[in-house]
Design a protein around this motif. Sequence first.
Motif, PDB file in Angstrom:
ATOM      1  N   ASP A   7      -3.791   2.562   3.720  1.00 39.22           N
ATOM      2  CA  ASP A   7      -2.440   2.468   3.263  1.00 39.22           C
ATOM      3  C   ASP A   7      -2.252   1.218   2.389  1.00 39.22           C
ATOM      4  OD1 ASP A   7      -1.340   4.445   4.594  1.00 39.22           O
ATOM      5  OD2 ASP A   7      -0.857   3.450   6.504  1.00 39.22           O
ATOM      6  N   ARG A   8      -3.301   0.228   2.507  1.00 38.15           N
ATOM      7  CA  ARG A   8      -3.251  -0.922   1.691  1.00 38.15           C
ATOM      8  C   ARG A   8      -3.473  -0.644   0.215  1.00 38.15           C
ATOM      9  NH1 ARG A   8      -7.278  -6.098   2.184  1.00 38.15           N
ATOM     10  NH2 ARG A   8      -6.751  -7.206   0.131  1.00 38.15           N
ATOM     11  N   LEU A   9      -4.654   0.462   0.195  1.00 38.05           N
ATOM     12  CA  LEU A   9      -4.960   0.659  -1.311  1.00 38.05           C
ATOM     13  C   LEU A   9      -3.879   1.566  -1.728  1.00 38.05           C
ATOM     14  CD1 LEU A   9      -6.934   0.810  -3.647  1.00 38.05           C
ATOM     15  CD2 LEU A   9      -8.175   2.635  -2.608  1.00 38.05           C
ATOM     16  N   ARG A  10      -3.150   2.454  -1.277  1.00 38.36           N
ATOM     17  CA  ARG A  10      -2.103   3.167  -1.520  1.00 38.36           C
ATOM     18  C   ARG A  10      -1.081   2.319  -2.210  1.00 38.36           C
ATOM     19  NH1 ARG A  10      -3.579   6.374   2.848  1.00 38.36           N
ATOM     20  NH2 ARG A  10      -4.404   8.432   2.044  1.00 38.36           N
ATOM     21  N   GLU A  11      -0.764   1.274  -1.517  1.00 36.81           N
ATOM     22  CA  GLU A  11       0.181   0.341  -1.678  1.00 36.81           C
ATOM     23  C   GLU A  11       0.087  -0.524  -3.024  1.00 36.81           C
ATOM     24  OE1 GLU A  11       3.497  -1.901  -1.957  1.00 36.81           O
ATOM     25  OE2 GLU A  11       3.318  -0.211  -0.917  1.00 36.81           O
ATOM     26  N   ALA A  13      -2.032   0.209  -5.423  1.00 39.85           N
ATOM     27  CA  ALA A  13      -2.205   1.165  -6.571  1.00 39.85           C
ATOM     28  C   ALA A  13      -0.587   1.421  -6.960  1.00 39.85           C
ATOM     29  CB  ALA A  13      -2.816   2.419  -5.980  1.00 39.85           C
ATOM     30  N   ARG A  14       0.288   1.422  -6.032  1.00 35.49           N
ATOM     31  CA  ARG A  14       1.745   1.659  -6.702  1.00 35.49           C
ATOM     32  C   ARG A  14       2.166   0.395  -7.038  1.00 35.49           C
ATOM     33  NH1 ARG A  14       2.308   5.430  -2.289  1.00 35.49           N
ATOM     34  NH2 ARG A  14       2.236   3.795  -0.688  1.00 35.49           N
ATOM     35  N   ARG A  15       1.871  -0.814  -6.521  1.00 32.21           N
ATOM     36  CA  ARG A  15       2.528  -2.121  -6.749  1.00 32.21           C
ATOM     37  C   ARG A  15       1.728  -2.491  -8.170  1.00 32.21           C
ATOM     38  NH1 ARG A  15       0.307  -6.395  -3.475  1.00 32.21           N
ATOM     39  NH2 ARG A  15       1.407  -5.201  -1.746  1.00 32.21           N
ATOM     40  N   TYR A  16       0.448  -2.277  -8.362  1.00 29.36           N
ATOM     41  CA  TYR A  16       0.037  -2.726  -9.689  1.00 29.36           C
ATOM     42  C   TYR A  16      -0.315  -1.560 -10.864  1.00 29.36           C
ATOM     43  CZ  TYR A  16      -0.991  -6.816  -6.820  1.00 29.36           C
ATOM     44  OH  TYR A  16      -0.953  -7.867  -5.895  1.00 29.36           O
TER      45      TYR A  16
END
Length: 82
Positions: A7-11, A13-16
Amino acid sequence: MIHQLDDRLREEARRYRLVFACPDCASFDPAESDDRDERDERDAAPAGRAPRCSLGYPVAPHVSRSLDDRDEVVFCKAFELR
C-alpha cells in the motif's frame, strides 16, 4: 526487475506520479501512423498491429499503468521517460 507492491508504494506512486509502464517509455511504439499530442490516443494501437517495444523487449508485463489490481510490478531495465 520484479518488485512486490504494498500500500505504501501504491500511495507514493500516486502522490509523486511515478511512471513505469511501456506507454510512458521513449522506446514504446504504439503502432500509430501519426504523432498525436494527446497521451491516451497515442497509447492505442490500430486494429491488426499490436504496440511494441522498439528495442525488442516484451510489452505485456509492462503495459498496464494501474497498480491497484496487482501484487507486483515489473520494471524494465531499458525504461527511459518520454
